[in-house]
Design a protein around this motif. Structure first.
Motif, PDB file in Angstrom:
ATOM      1  N   GLY A  85     -35.896 -15.441 -17.410  1.00 45.34           N
ATOM      2  CA  GLY A  85     -34.957 -14.326 -17.415  1.00 45.34           C
ATOM      3  C   GLY A  85     -34.925 -13.545 -18.708  1.00 45.34           C
ATOM      4  N   CYS A  86     -36.074 -13.405 -19.377  1.00 45.87           N
ATOM      5  CA  CYS A  86     -36.109 -12.691 -20.648  1.00 45.87           C
ATOM      6  C   CYS A  86     -36.271 -11.194 -20.417  1.00 45.87           C
ATOM      7  CB  CYS A  86     -37.246 -13.215 -21.516  1.00 45.87           C
ATOM      8  SG  CYS A  86     -36.965 -14.900 -22.113  1.00 45.87           S
ATOM      9  N   GLU A  87     -35.618 -10.419 -21.263  1.00 48.75           N
ATOM     10  CA  GLU A  87     -35.598  -8.967 -21.143  1.00 48.75           C
ATOM     11  C   GLU A  87     -36.693  -8.351 -22.010  1.00 48.75           C
ATOM     12  OE1 GLU A  87     -32.329  -5.363 -21.834  1.00 48.75           O
ATOM     13  OE2 GLU A  87     -31.746  -7.477 -21.996  1.00 48.75           O
ATOM     14  N   PRO A  88     -37.422  -7.346 -21.514  1.00 46.77           N
ATOM     15  CA  PRO A  88     -38.472  -6.729 -22.334  1.00 46.77           C
ATOM     16  C   PRO A  88     -37.892  -6.068 -23.577  1.00 46.77           C
ATOM     17  CG  PRO A  88     -38.076  -5.449 -20.339  1.00 46.77           C
ATOM     18  CD  PRO A  88     -37.305  -6.716 -20.187  1.00 46.77           C
ATOM     19  N   GLY A  89     -38.659  -6.136 -24.660  1.00 44.68           N
ATOM     20  CA  GLY A  89     -38.215  -5.560 -25.923  1.00 44.68           C
ATOM     21  C   GLY A  89     -38.362  -6.568 -27.048  1.00 44.68           C
ATOM     22  N   LEU A  90     -37.948  -6.154 -28.234  1.00 40.36           N
ATOM     23  CA  LEU A  90     -38.052  -7.003 -29.414  1.00 40.36           C
ATOM     24  C   LEU A  90     -36.841  -7.925 -29.499  1.00 40.36           C
ATOM     25  CD1 LEU A  90     -39.930  -7.361 -31.919  1.00 40.36           C
ATOM     26  CD2 LEU A  90     -38.312  -5.915 -33.153  1.00 40.36           C
ATOM     27  N   THR A  91     -37.090  -9.206 -29.745  1.00 40.15           N
ATOM     28  CA  THR A  91     -35.990 -10.159 -29.849  1.00 40.15           C
ATOM     29  C   THR A  91     -36.318 -11.198 -30.919  1.00 40.15           C
ATOM     30  OG1 THR A  91     -34.544 -11.665 -28.580  1.00 40.15           O
ATOM     31  CG2 THR A  91     -36.907 -11.740 -28.100  1.00 40.15           C
ATOM     32  N   ARG A  92     -35.308 -11.934 -31.334  1.00 40.57           N
ATOM     33  CA  ARG A  92     -35.487 -13.019 -32.309  1.00 40.57           C
ATOM     34  C   ARG A  92     -35.452 -14.346 -31.555  1.00 40.57           C
ATOM     35  NH1 ARG A  92     -33.947 -11.178 -37.752  1.00 40.57           N
ATOM     36  NH2 ARG A  92     -33.118 -13.208 -38.299  1.00 40.57           N
ATOM     37  N   LEU A  93     -36.490 -15.140 -31.731  1.00 37.98           N
ATOM     38  CA  LEU A  93     -36.616 -16.438 -31.078  1.00 37.98           C
ATOM     39  C   LEU A  93     -36.419 -17.513 -32.143  1.00 37.98           C
ATOM     40  CD1 LEU A  93     -37.325 -17.947 -28.430  1.00 37.98           C
ATOM     41  CD2 LEU A  93     -39.724 -17.824 -29.132  1.00 37.98           C
ATOM     42  N   VAL A  94     -35.403 -18.359 -31.957  1.00 39.55           N
ATOM     43  CA  VAL A  94     -34.991 -19.318 -32.982  1.00 39.55           C
ATOM     44  C   VAL A  94     -35.175 -20.740 -32.471  1.00 39.55           C
ATOM     45  CG1 VAL A  94     -33.070 -20.087 -34.418  1.00 39.55           C
ATOM     46  CG2 VAL A  94     -33.330 -17.654 -33.908  1.00 39.55           C
ATOM     47  N   VAL A  95     -35.706 -21.606 -33.337  1.00 39.68           N
ATOM     48  CA  VAL A  95     -35.926 -23.012 -32.989  1.00 39.68           C
ATOM     49  C   VAL A  95     -35.305 -23.884 -34.068  1.00 39.68           C
ATOM     50  CG1 VAL A  95     -37.639 -24.801 -32.535  1.00 39.68           C
ATOM     51  CG2 VAL A  95     -38.064 -22.451 -31.783  1.00 39.68           C
ATOM     52  N   HIS A  96     -34.569 -24.912 -33.636  1.00 37.91           N
ATOM     53  CA  HIS A  96     -34.082 -25.893 -34.601  1.00 37.91           C
ATOM     54  C   HIS A  96     -34.155 -27.290 -33.987  1.00 37.91           C
ATOM     55  CE1 HIS A  96     -30.070 -26.780 -32.814  1.00 37.91           C
ATOM     56  NE2 HIS A  96     -30.099 -25.544 -32.415  1.00 37.91           N
ATOM     57  N   GLN A 149     -33.362 -11.690 -15.535  1.00 35.57           N
ATOM     58  CA  GLN A 149     -33.213 -10.746 -16.643  1.00 35.57           C
ATOM     59  C   GLN A 149     -31.824 -10.127 -16.601  1.00 35.57           C
ATOM     60  OE1 GLN A 149     -36.360  -7.793 -17.027  1.00 35.57           O
ATOM     61  NE2 GLN A 149     -34.823  -6.246 -17.551  1.00 35.57           N
ATOM     62  N   PRO A 150     -31.134 -10.027 -17.738  1.00 35.12           N
ATOM     63  CA  PRO A 150     -29.831  -9.359 -17.744  1.00 35.12           C
ATOM     64  C   PRO A 150     -29.973  -7.917 -17.259  1.00 35.12           C
ATOM     65  CG  PRO A 150     -30.226 -10.482 -19.830  1.00 35.12           C
ATOM     66  CD  PRO A 150     -31.517 -10.505 -19.082  1.00 35.12           C
ATOM     67  N   LEU A 151     -28.941  -7.459 -16.566  1.00 33.84           N
ATOM     68  CA  LEU A 151     -28.965  -6.103 -16.020  1.00 33.84           C
ATOM     69  C   LEU A 151     -27.702  -5.382 -16.464  1.00 33.84           C
ATOM     70  CD1 LEU A 151     -30.415  -4.066 -14.153  1.00 33.84           C
ATOM     71  CD2 LEU A 151     -29.070  -5.004 -12.257  1.00 33.84           C
ATOM     72  N   ARG A 152     -27.871  -4.190 -17.024  1.00 34.50           N
ATOM     73  CA  ARG A 152     -26.745  -3.343 -17.418  1.00 34.50           C
ATOM     74  C   ARG A 152     -26.911  -1.999 -16.725  1.00 34.50           C
ATOM     75  NH1 ARG A 152     -28.076  -6.708 -21.436  1.00 34.50           N
ATOM     76  NH2 ARG A 152     -29.956  -5.506 -21.908  1.00 34.50           N
ATOM     77  N   LEU A 153     -25.905  -1.585 -15.994  1.00 36.21           N
ATOM     78  CA  LEU A 153     -26.018  -0.355 -15.222  1.00 36.21           C
ATOM     79  C   LEU A 153     -24.637   0.254 -15.015  1.00 36.21           C
ATOM     80  CD1 LEU A 153     -26.680  -1.264 -11.471  1.00 36.21           C
ATOM     81  CD2 LEU A 153     -25.927  -2.915 -13.165  1.00 36.21           C
ATOM     82  N   THR A 154     -24.637   1.502 -14.571  1.00 33.44           N
ATOM     83  CA  THR A 154     -23.401   2.220 -14.283  1.00 33.44           C
ATOM     84  C   THR A 154     -23.235   2.339 -12.778  1.00 33.44           C
ATOM     85  OG1 THR A 154     -23.558   3.474 -16.339  1.00 33.44           O
ATOM     86  CG2 THR A 154     -22.136   4.373 -14.629  1.00 33.44           C
ATOM     87  N   LEU A 155     -22.055   1.954 -12.285  1.00 35.62           N
ATOM     88  CA  LEU A 155     -21.778   1.995 -10.853  1.00 35.62           C
ATOM     89  C   LEU A 155     -20.813   3.141 -10.567  1.00 35.62           C
ATOM     90  CD1 LEU A 155     -21.285  -1.826 -10.154  1.00 35.62           C
ATOM     91  CD2 LEU A 155     -23.403  -0.501 -10.192  1.00 35.62           C
ATOM     92  N   SER A 156     -21.183   3.999  -9.645  1.00 32.45           N
ATOM     93  CA  SER A 156     -20.326   5.127  -9.295  1.00 32.45           C
ATOM     94  C   SER A 156     -19.251   4.686  -8.308  1.00 32.45           C
ATOM     95  CB  SER A 156     -21.148   6.262  -8.686  1.00 32.45           C
ATOM     96  OG  SER A 156     -21.672   5.884  -7.427  1.00 32.45           O
ATOM     97  N   ARG A 157     -18.100   5.317  -8.421  1.00 31.27           N
ATOM     98  CA  ARG A 157     -17.011   5.021  -7.495  1.00 31.27           C
ATOM     99  C   ARG A 157     -17.398   5.404  -6.068  1.00 31.27           C
ATOM    100  NH1 ARG A 157     -10.628   6.762  -8.206  1.00 31.27           N
ATOM    101  NH2 ARG A 157      -9.857   5.623  -6.351  1.00 31.27           N
ATOM    102  N   ALA A 158     -18.136   6.525  -5.936  1.00 36.51           N
ATOM    103  CA  ALA A 158     -18.503   7.000  -4.604  1.00 36.51           C
ATOM    104  C   ALA A 158     -19.309   5.964  -3.834  1.00 36.51           C
ATOM    105  CB  ALA A 158     -19.296   8.298  -4.731  1.00 36.51           C
ATOM    106  N   LYS A 159     -20.096   5.156  -4.541  1.00 40.68           N
ATOM    107  CA  LYS A 159     -20.981   4.217  -3.858  1.00 40.68           C
ATOM    108  C   LYS A 159     -20.461   2.786  -3.882  1.00 40.68           C
ATOM    109  CE  LYS A 159     -25.858   2.818  -3.756  1.00 40.68           C
ATOM    110  NZ  LYS A 159     -27.202   3.029  -4.350  1.00 40.68           N
ATOM    111  N   TYR A 160     -19.738   2.403  -4.929  1.00 38.29           N
ATOM    112  CA  TYR A 160     -19.408   0.982  -5.103  1.00 38.29           C
ATOM    113  C   TYR A 160     -17.919   0.671  -4.995  1.00 38.29           C
ATOM    114  CZ  TYR A 160     -24.222   0.268  -6.603  1.00 38.29           C
ATOM    115  OH  TYR A 160     -25.583   0.180  -6.650  1.00 38.29           O
TER     116      TYR A 160
END
Length: 843
Positions: free
Chosen positions: A279-290, A208-219
């Motif tokens: 690796g799908c993220e929870p929430g509403l998404t558009r699923l496309v097939v061609h 799953q994609p991950l988006r987060l904030t990293l602090s300078r103090a720790k990272y």
């Protein structure tokens, strides 16, 4: 030789002695009058040696043309240069096009982006230009899976605004990324020194994609601290299903894809027509097939633990034949059929596989089009674009004939003397389709003119277009509204002399501040502020930037206006009438709020929070439409920090997004907590972690359910549940309805001692209501909802649906009992309080 810098995604060419002959490193005693010179320095004005520079436009240059510095590499659209040991780069100005950009990406310094416009900046570009590069720190970590094993090849993309030239109002965000190595480690060495944390997105196809904030103090990574801080990628959900044709036959090789923010998940079906997207993220998404020969198909899917298999039946493709012609009927080749809407707003990945350009005869054919309507912009090269054109597959050819470009030109002169005016700014505008009489002025296309003749070209159809002229010591002038199909139009401006309104912006402690952003507002403008900066996409107002001494100058206007001023040190709101008597504008320091977010006893990680900001503008008509908010994402421990808040009454809540066409993007609940904050205050505010969960199940009106009516279905993703504390308003001790029949009697009663006492009690009631939290929840596909962390007390529940059903529920009262600590499992904190079945009503 070639040297790869750690944490950077590019190679830097080190210049060997054999290349030294390609350019001079000595500074000539006499400067050529038509040279472009840039000097790179640190914040303390010390020169920076050997700065690599990418010029983002084609340059007409050879190695021998470089006066000071080195030509490293020349490509079709990018030229790589290197400054000398003194940080100087000097080239003939004739090598540069009218518009060009410099990109500096150098280890130890924050990325820098500089735009230049020879026409607008004129002779000022012939003076040496100093660019100050900010020092940088290194961020890093180790990406692992849920079992602690390293994740190899994950894409890590830090996000922060690039450093810009003073006065440039258009922010650009960092676009570089790095990959994790065999141990899952990554480092990025270019985070601006002024940033104490940095947002990153981490993407790997199996997680799953991950988006987060990293602090300078720790990272932060230093010589004594390596990139060892672990970041765990969640597994995410697996989306699976089958693709068949109309006869039920499996379709191998069909392409299945979806997208989460900027991360695409894609696969093809196997020999049995089956697919899996990991690796799908929870929430509403558009699923496309061609698939070849089949109509493009799409479903909106809510990813989560309760999701079902998503099967597709593909039908034969629809045929679309479009012909784009000029006014003589000749086909226009290479016209872009820019697909814009299909079953709601698109994210553009839906059509990545489609060739959307006409052939040499101006014809575009799509044999795998969806069978329902979609919208497209018809964009002929160099011509007028037809916007929002509806297209439906069928036998008939669709012919589009774009009108000629709208070209507005004319002269600018002094209204009294008739003398030509040769220095002014030209801004094109588009009539705002949402707001009557409002015009969206496009500051990005604003330009300066050095002659008394101007020309503006409009290339998109719309509700109308306009031109605005601003010249120092003259009143601003605005044209009439032009229709898109008027072609070539002559419109002359006669400007009326007036005195500019000038001022200086100072910090909260009285120092001049450099580069403050300014928006000029009036009743017809819209200004949107996000994270302490103007949001370009939804700010429809004139913008300018204060100089290095904080000074600014605003051309005179016929009507009163106001200024919204933003700077890293603070903000200000001032009316033009106030500025006439006080030229110094003192910034008010930003406030901030931080704390922990908990769901029950667990920290709420990766939860988006938004704060509607405080009292930053007066509530009168002059203020127009001003919106401000700041946001943050909770970290793995549930901690958050929201900055750039205006003082006054604010409210913080989980950010649950409702899309106009798609409904809620996730099934979740939120508590909205109001709070008051002072200028510069750094407040600590915990959220959640007490009370119990409240659950329930929604149903359509009982009569429709019993009758099995066709309109009994509710699209629950368009439903919201709202819960407020049940605070009862004090009733007036008189027959209010009867007294209101005679306004004089009602007003007289309000002024009586009894009426004044009632008014005081009403004010207290309203003040109490404004201070209590409010709860909100979105609804799962089966009508279930869950609201976390509700303390014991009396509440009122309402439901509103935003679909076509017209169902709702109002003032359903209930009581949440206190949590007993006696060990009774029925009242355990882990046991939600169930409201049972709740039937909606017709509005």
């Amino acid at each position: 030789m070639m040297l790869k810098l750690p944490g950077l995604g590019f190679w830097l060419v080190a210049v060997s002695s054999c290349l030294a002959c390609l350019a001079q490193d000595e500074e000539p005693d006499v400067l050529n009058e038509s040279v472009f010179e840039v000097r790179f320095v640190q914040s303390d004005d010390q020169p920076i040696a050997n700065v690599p520079v990418d010029v983002r436009r084609p340059l007409d240059i050879n190695a021998g043309d470089v006066i000071v510095g080195t030509l490293v590499q020349k490509k079709k659209f990018t030229t790589k240069l290197l400054s000398n040991e003194k940080g100087i780069l000097r080239l003939p100005m004739q090598c540069f096009p009218e518009n060009f950009e410099l990109m500096i990406h150098m280890e130890g310094y924050a990325p820098y982006f500089a735009r230049f416009d020879r026409e607008q900046e004129g002779d000022s570009l012939l003076e040496p230009i100093t660019l100050r590069l900010e020092s940088a720190w290194t961020v890093g970590g180790r990406v692992v899976d849920a079992g602690g094993q390293p994740v190899v090849g994950a894409d890590v993309r830090p996000s922060f605004p690039l450093s810009l030239r003073p006065g440039d109002p258009q922010p650009i965000h960092n676009g570089w990324s790095v990959s994790t190595d065999a141990d899952g480690r990554w480092i990025y060495a270019l985070v601006p020194e002024s940033k104490q944390d940095v947002g990153v997105s981490i993407n790997h196809a199996d997680f799953q994609p991950l988006r987060l904030t990293l602090s300078r103090a720790k990272y932060e990574v230093t010589e004594t601290r390596s990139a060892d801080q672990k970041i765990t990628l969640p597994n995410g959900f697996i989306l699976a299903g089958m693709v068949t044709d109309e006869a039920g036959k499996p379709m191998p090789g069909a392409n299945v894809r979806t997208k989460f923010h900027n991360e695409v998940r894609e696969t093809t079906t196997d020999e049995y027509g089956r697919y899996q997207l990991a690796g799908c993220e929870p929430g509403l998404t558009r699923l496309v097939v061609h698939a070849e020969g089949k109509a493009l198909e799409m479903k909106e899917v809510r990813i989560g633990p309760e999701m079902e298999m998503q099967d597709f039946v593909l039908r034969p493709g629809g045929r679309v034949r479009v012909r784009v012609v000029d006014q003589q009927g000749k086909g226009i080749a290479k016209t872009h059929i820019f697909l814009q809407r299909w079953r709601g707003r698109v994210d553009y990945f839906e059509f990545d596989h489609v060739d959307t350009y006409t052939n040499e005869d101006g014809i575009w054919i799509w044999d795998e089009a969806p069978l329902d309507a979609f919208q497209a912009d018809i964009c002929p090269p160099g011509g007028m674009q037809l916007t929002k054109q509806t297209i439906l597959a069928g036998e008939d050819e669709l012919v589009f004939e774009p009108p000629n470009l709208l070209v507005v030109s004319g002269t600018v002169s002094d209204a009294e003397t008739g003398e030509p005016i040769t220095h002014y700014r030209v801004t094109p505008g588009l009539v705002n389709e949402r707001y009557q009489n409002g015009i969206n002025w496009n500051d990005r296309q604003r330009f300066s003119s050095q002659s008394d003749h101007y020309e503006v070209t409009f290339n998109r159809t719309g509700d109308g277009h306009a031109v605005r002229i601003e010249a120092d010591s003259y009143r601003i002038a605005q044209s009439r509204v032009f229709a898109s199909d008027e072609g070539a139009v002559n419109y002359d401006f006669q400007l009326i002399r007036a005195t500019n309104l000038e001022g200086r912006i100072v910090s909260p402690d009285g120092r001049s501040v450099s580069g403050a952003q300014i928006a000029i507002g009036d009743p017809n403008t819209q200004i949107t502020i996000k994270e302490g900066r103007f949001r370009d996409s939804s700010t429809y107002a004139t913008r300018l930037v204060a100089d290095e001494e904080g000074k600014f100058s605003v051309p005179a206007r016929d009507d009163d206006f106001y200024l919204v001023i933003l700077h890293e040190e603070g903000h200000a709101f001032i009316k033009s009438t106030q500025l006439e008597t006080n030229r110094d504008v003192r910034l008010i320091p930003w406030a901030s709020v931080r704390g922990s977010y908990r769901v029950g006893s667990e920290p709420g990680s990766d939860i988006p929070l938004v704060v509607g900001s405080g009292n930053f503008s007066p509530g009168d008509r002059l203020a127009g439409r001003i919106y401000a908010e700041s946001s943050a994402m909770t970290d793995a421990e549930g901690r958050y920090h929201v900055k750039h808040l205006f003082a006054g009454r604010c409210a913080i809540a989980r950010d649950i997004v409702m899309m106009v066409d798609d409904g809620a993007t996730e099934v979740a609940s939120s508590i909205r907590i109001p709070f008051d904050i002072d200028p510069g205050e750094q407040m600590e505010l915990p959220i959640g972690g007490s009370g119990r969960a409240v659950v329930g199940t929604l149903f359509p009106p009982i009569e429709t359910k019993q009758a099995n009516a066709s309109d009994s279905d509710v699209d629950w993703k368009f439903a919201n549940v709202y819960v407020d504390e049940d605070i009862v308003a004090p009733p007036p001790p008189v027959d209010q309805q009867a007294l209101r029949q005679n306004p004089g009697q009602w007003q007289a009663w309000l002024e009586s001692p009894v009426g004044q006492a009632w008014r005081a009690s009403m004010q207290a009631y309203q003040a109490q209501r404004s201070r209590v939290p409010r709860y909100r929840a979105t609804v799962a596909s089966n009508g279930r909802f869950r609201i976390e962390d509700m303390p014991a007390g009396r509440y009122r529940l309402s439901v509103r649906t935003f679909d076509q059903s017209g169902f709702s529920l109002s003032n359903h009262r209930f009581k949440v009992p206190p949590i007993e600590t006696s060990g009774n499992k029925n009242s355990s904190p882990a046991e939600p309080f169930d409201l049972g079945e709740l039937f909606l009503q017709r509005r």
